[in-house]
Design an enzyme around this catalytic site. Sequence first.
Site, mmCIF file in Angstrom:
data_model
loop_
_atom_site.group_PDB
_atom_site.id
_atom_site.type_symbol
_atom_site.label_atom_id
_atom_site.label_comp_id
_atom_site.label_asym_id
_atom_site.label_seq_id
_atom_site.Cartn_x
_atom_site.Cartn_y
_atom_site.Cartn_z
ATOM 1 N N ASP A 193 42.395 34.146 43.675
ATOM 2 C CA ASP A 193 41.930 32.785 43.400
ATOM 3 C C ASP A 193 41.077 32.237 44.555
ATOM 4 O O ASP A 193 41.506 32.223 45.700
ATOM 5 C CB ASP A 193 43.176 31.903 43.191
ATOM 6 C CG ASP A 193 42.846 30.431 42.980
ATOM 7 O OD1 ASP A 193 41.702 30.115 42.602
ATOM 8 O OD2 ASP A 193 43.756 29.602 43.187
ATOM 9 N N HIS A 367 45.905 24.583 44.760
ATOM 10 C CA HIS A 367 45.272 25.831 45.187
ATOM 11 C C HIS A 367 45.313 25.968 46.704
ATOM 12 O O HIS A 367 45.089 25.003 47.426
ATOM 13 C CB HIS A 367 43.813 25.867 44.721
ATOM 14 C CG HIS A 367 43.673 25.829 43.235
ATOM 15 N ND1 HIS A 367 43.668 26.971 42.461
ATOM 16 C CD2 HIS A 367 43.557 24.801 42.376
ATOM 17 C CE1 HIS A 367 43.551 26.640 41.187
ATOM 18 N NE2 HIS A 367 43.478 25.322 41.110
HETATM 19 ZN ZN LIG Z 1 42.933 27.706 37.268
HETATM 20 ZN ZN LIG Z 2 46.168 26.593 37.601
#
Ligand SMILES: [Zn+2]
Ligand SMILES: [Zn+2]
Length: 556
Positions: A193, A367
């Site tokens: 990510d 995140h």
């Molecule tokens: Zn996402």
């Molecule tokens: Zn997510």
Amino acid sequence: MTDRKLQIIPIGGLGEFGMNMTAIRFGDDIIVIDSGMMFPDAELLGVDLVMPDLTYLKDNRECVRALILTHGHEDHIGATPFFLSEIDVPVYGSAFTLALVERRLEEYELEREPRLIPIKPKQIVEIGPFKIEFIHVTHSIVSAVALAISTPLGVVIHTGDYKVDPTPIDNEMFDLHTLAEYGKRGVLLLLADSTNSDRPGYTQSERAVRPRMEEVFNRADRRVFVSCFSSSIHRIQLVLDLSQEYNRRVAVIGRSMVSVTEIAHSLGLLDIPDDILLRPQDAMDLPPDKVTILISGTQGEPMSALSRVAVDNHKHISVERGDTVALSSRIIPGNEKAIFRMIDHMSRRGADVLYGSMNPPLHVSGHGSSEEMKLVLNLVRPRFFMPIHGEYRQLAKHARLAEHLRFAGLEDSFIMESGEILEIDKHGARRAGRVPVGRVCIDSGSVDDAVPEMVIRDRRLLSEDGIVLPIITINRHTGRVENSPEIVSRGFALAEDGSEFMARARAVVAKTLEGSNQEEKTDWGVMKEKIRADLKRYIVKETSRRPLIMPVILEI
Ligand SMILES: [Zn+2]
Ligand SMILES: [Zn+2]
């Protein structure tokens, strides 16, 4: 066996924000990871959602073995109903993720009963030549997993979305041990990510929201409204806990907020104190300092509960002078106008609205930032690295964060875009051509439609059905409609009786206007959505056609 190649094919989510989907192919076996959507830009008004073009997967339908979902955010599961209607395969995910998928599937009628297979962290499933272990990660949503996919050529790790939260609200730790064990044994490829790769340092723990939220409850002497994403179970838990501590009962408002809290509660992921819940119709009867309103609509979506409350058009709930409204989410780029308009409405009613970034924070990202990315890179120590989830600049930054691993076995990083194939064999990894990718616009009717049905059409089809522009002239200050509504259409010709049809369509728009209060009329977002929904219902009923409807509001 080892002559065969491993292919990583990003179908969506690389070089763009949202609609994450990655295919992994070995020989004649394909597994697909995530099936996400993205919300349309304003320029695609009239379209409900956007998803990746599935041409490659449809062309290789007989090779696709499974869809594997990392977590329940819309940019990872939102396209699942459309995916399954084209490619009927079993779907693997955590119980919570699958419950959210089921909720979406209810809106559509699939020809075959979907095969949803719940998995737990540490579980291993075998699908063709792939052996997949699910690894718990921390994220803004509960029950998120990373994947360790063993293939005949080596292990591929896919992180899903994650942050490294050392103090998660539910005390479910990121399983860094398992990740490290794979790293020790050797990882062929890491897909990770990249969303926050341009942020230095660490993302704050979800727990960091508590001090600010506590201050809100401490200071408020009237109703407290908290709005967050309905999938933010951690945040909802915090609001329930604080409400109990401060002797407030909680009304849960908004369709998605109600259904997701019910799902989370039934799966034991949300702890709802006894007797704390309040029926919406009773919320205004209790003393204001005894009530918390947990409500959906943080992005100013025109038909959402909070938007309705903001213009005082909600069946049960009003915002009043002295109330506190906390928007506990980020402002997604593109939504600023709608959100600020909603905040203006509530401020005008005398509410104290808290939003945006502040310290301590009212919202933290789900995140990881660059230091967390380095941690994951160092634990996994892959031979090849491919950043995923992000625009090109974020992928590029992420690749740069991995450079130091050149001294620890990293051979190459690949900054790819959706559609590009990464091919790996015993000799190494390389780019190997492209597959067709793109965006498909989904037009599923208004969110409020009683009988929604699934219609997939691309822009070409939209243009074949033409475009209808209802034009309304509104005086911004008085909210008065100045002239009777006009309707202009292009490419939407009617065989007969066109003028009478248009006259009745104008009457539909006029009726929508009459049925709206002054405050709504000054809110263009709300008016456009209402007009679009009502006019669409009429046109579909009368003609069975689905032109693109783009209300135009002229301000004078
Ligand atoms: Zn996402
Ligand atoms: Zn997510």
